[in-house]
Scaffold this active site. Structure first.
Site, short mmCIF file in Angstrom:
data_model
loop_
_atom_site.label_atom_id
_atom_site.label_comp_id
_atom_site.label_asym_id
_atom_site.label_seq_id
_atom_site.Cartn_x
_atom_site.Cartn_y
_atom_site.Cartn_z
N HIS A 188 -72.78 -27.12 -20.20
CA HIS A 188 -74.45 -27.14 -20.07
C HIS A 188 -75.97 -26.86 -20.86
O HIS A 188 -76.93 -26.95 -21.22
CB HIS A 188 -74.68 -25.79 -19.08
CG HIS A 188 -74.17 -26.56 -17.95
ND1 HIS A 188 -73.75 -26.96 -16.98
CD2 HIS A 188 -72.66 -25.38 -17.86
CE1 HIS A 188 -72.71 -26.80 -16.03
NE2 HIS A 188 -72.16 -25.80 -16.37
N SER A 312 -83.77 -45.81 -42.92
CA SER A 312 -85.00 -46.51 -42.39
C SER A 312 -85.65 -47.05 -42.90
O SER A 312 -85.76 -46.81 -44.40
CB SER A 312 -85.54 -44.84 -42.00
OG SER A 312 -87.03 -45.20 -41.61
#
Length: 481
Positions: A188, A312
Site C-alpha cells: 500500500h 532529456s
C-alpha cells in the site's frame, strides 16, 4: 496557422511510407513477424494449404481416376511455397485485381503453375483433370482457417515464444544475482516486512513462466468440411469416400489438430484462448515495468549503461526509464487488440459472417506491439545496476518494520504459557504506529518485555536488513531443470 500541404503528398512517395509505427520506426524489432503474419505471409500459407490439399487428394486417391502426381511434380508444387517471392506476390496482386477475391486468386495462380509443372505427352488432359482438384470441394474458410492456424503457430513458436522466454530467463538470472540483496518492501505504498530484490523479481519471472507454459501448450485447430461444415459437396461429388477421415488426416498432416464439428468457419475458440494467455503475460510484464520504474525512481536501480543516449532534451543530468515506459504503452496497445480479437472471434452470426476476416488481419499488429515491448524490457533490464547502498539506507531508516517479528515471538510465547506476553500487537502498535523509531529505541523496548533470554538475544540481534525470512531460498523455484 494550419500545417501547410506538401507539394508532393507523402502518400505518393516511393518507396511507400509506413502509416504505423511497427512498419516504420520499430520495424527492426518486429520484422520476423512479417514472415508469419503479413498479407504476403497469408497468401503464402494459403498456397501451401492448396498445394497440400491437391497432393493429399491425389496420393490418397480420393477421387478415382483423377490421375497421379510424380514425386518430382509434388516437389515442384511444394517449391512454389518455399520459393514464394516478390514475383509471386505481384502476380497474385494482379490476379486478385481481376477476381476481387483473395482465395480465388490463389486457386487461379496454382492452376497456372500446375500447367507449367506437368510435363508429359498428355499434358493438356492432365492439366484439365488435376486442375479440377485444385480447391476441390473447399470453401474459402477451409483454406483460411488452416492458413491462419499455421501462421499463428509459426509466429508464436518461432518468434514470440523464443523472445519472451529469453527475456524471462534474463529476468530470472537477474533475480538470482540479487537473491540476497535485502529490500524494504512496500505494501500500500508504506514500509513493510523486508524481502530481497531477487525474490521480488523472481515472483514476476515465475508468474510469466506459467503463462509461457500455457502458450507453449496451445492447441492449433483446423477444419476442412465445406460451406456449412456438413461435407455436403464432398459427399455428393464422391459418395464412396470417407470424407471425415480425409479431412482429419489432411488437417493432421498440416501439423494441426482436427476440429470435427463446425459451421462454415472454424470456431476460433483456440485463438481466443491463446490471445487471453498472451494478454495475461503482457499484463504481468506491464506489472514488471511499473515496479522496475518505481525502483528506479527510488534509487534502488541505477541506469548507468548506454551513456551516449539523451535522457532529456533540456536536462543533461537525466537518464529516463524510457524502455519501461515504451514497453508499458506498447503492452496496452497489444492488449487492447488481443482482447478485442478474443472477444470478437468466438462469435459468428448463424453459419457465417465476415467479421473474423477483417479481425484476423490485426493479429500481427497485436503480437507486434507485444514483441516490441518484450524487446524494450530486455534492453531496459540490460541497462540496470542494482544500488544495494540505497536499499540498505531505506532499511536502516525503518526499524519499525521489526514490530511484526517481535509481536509474533510474543504470541508464540503466550501460546506456550509464558507469562507477561499478553496484548503484543497493541503494545507494538503503541510503540511504532505513526512514527519512526531507531535501533536504540527498539532494543530498549525489547529488553523491557521480560522475554526469555534466548528470544531476547535473537530479537536484539535482528535488523531490518536481516529480517528477510527465507527469501533467498525461494528462488530455487525458478529452476526448471
Amino acid at each position: 496557422m494550419p500545417l501547410p500541404a506538401c507539394r508532393t503528398p507523402l502518400s505518393e512517395l516511393s518507396p511507400p511510407i509506413a502509416l504505423g509505427a511497427l512498419d516504420g520506426r520499430y520495424r527492426g524489432a518486429v520484422a520476423p513477424l512479417v514472415d508469419h503474419l503479413s498479407e504476403a505471409a497469408l497468401n503464402r500459407a494459403r498456397l501451401h494449404v492448396e498445394v497440400e490439399w491437391l497432393i493429399h487428394l491425389v496420393t490418397q486417391q480420393v477421387v478415382p481416376g483423377a490421375g497421379e502426381l510424380s514425386a518430382d511434380e509434388q516437389a515442384a508444387l511444394r517449391a512454389l511455397v518455399t520459393d514464394f517471392d516478390a514475383d509471386a506476390i505481384g502476380e497474385l496482386r494482379t490476379i486478385e485485381a481481376e477476381t476481387v477475391h483473395d482465395v480465388k486468386a490463389i486457386e487461379y495462380y496454382l492452376r497456372r503453375r500446375l500447367a507449367d509443372i506437368l510435363d508429359s505427352s498428355d499434358q493438356a488432359a492432365r492439366v484439365d483433370s488435376l486442375g479440377e482438384l485444385v480447391h476441390f470441394a473447399c470453401t474459402s474458410e477451409d483454406i483460411n482457417n488452416t492458413s491462419y492456424a499455421l501462421m499463428v503457430q509459426g509466429a508464436i513458436e518461432q518468434v514470440w515464444l523464443p523472445r519472451a522466454t529469453a527475456m524471462v530467463d534474463q529476468l530470472s538470472g537477474m533475480a538470482q544475482e540479487l537473491a540476497e540483496v535485502p529490500l524494504l518492501a512496500h505494501t500500500h505504498g508504506q514500509p513493510a516486512t523486508p524481502t530481497t530484490m531477487g525474490k521480488e523479481l523472481a515472483v514476476l519471472a515465475w508468474r510469466m513462466t506459467r503463462q509461457l507454459d500455457r502458450v507453449s501448450d496451445t492447441t492449433y485447430l483446423g477444419k476442412v468440411n465445406g460451406a456449412t461444415g456438413t461435407y455436403g459437396a464432398h459427399v455428393v461429388a464422391v459418395p464412396e469416400a470417407d470424407w471425415q477421415e480425409v479431412s482429419r488426416t489432411f488437417v493432421e498432416h498440416l501439423g494441426l489438430t482436427w476440429n470435427p464439428l463446425t459451421t462454415q468457419i472454424e470456431s476460433h475458440d483456440w485463438q481466443a484462448e491463446l490471445y487471453a494467455d498472451v494478454a495475461r503475460f503482457n499484463r504481468i510484464l506491464h506489472n514488471l515495468c511499473t515496479d522496475v520504474w518505481t525502483y528506479i525512481s527510488m534509487g534502488y536501480f541505477a541506469q548507468v549503461r548506454g551513456q551516449g543516449t539523451v535522457g532529456s532534451s533540456t536536462m543533461p543530468h537525466k537518464v529516463n526509464p524510457i524502455r519501461f515506459e515504451n514497453a508499458e504503452a506498447n503492452l496496452e496497445v497489444s492488449n487492447a487488440l488481443l482482447d478485442v480479437l478474443a472477444s470478437t472471434l468466438v462469435t459468428s452470426r448463424l453459419q457465417r459472417d465476415l467479421t473474423d476476416s477483417s479481425m484476423q488481419r490485426n493479429i500481427g499488429t497485436a503480437l507486434g506491439h507485444g514483441l516490441l515491448a518484450i524487446d524494450n524490457v530486455s534492453r531496459g533490464l540490460a541497462g540496470l545496476d542494482a544500488v544495494p547502498e540505497t536499499m540498505a539506507k531505506d532499511l536502516d531508516g525503518n526499524w519499525e518494520v521489526l514490530a511484526e517479528p517481535i509481536q509474533s515471538v510474543m504470541r508464540a510465547l503466550a501460546a506456550r504459557g509464558v507469562e507477561g506476553m499478553t496484548n503484543p500487537y497493541e503494545r507494538l502498535k503503541e510503540l511504532t504506529r505513526g512514527r519512526r523509531i531507531g535501533q536504540e529505541e527498539l532494543v530498549e523496548f525489547v529488553r523491557g518485555l521480560g522475554l526469555p533470554e534466548a528470544e531476547e538475544a535473537r530479537l536484539v540481534e535482528l535488523t531490518p536488513a536481516s529480517y528477510v525470512g527465507i527469501a533467498p531460498e525461494l528462488l530455487a523455484h525458478l529452476d526448471r531443470s
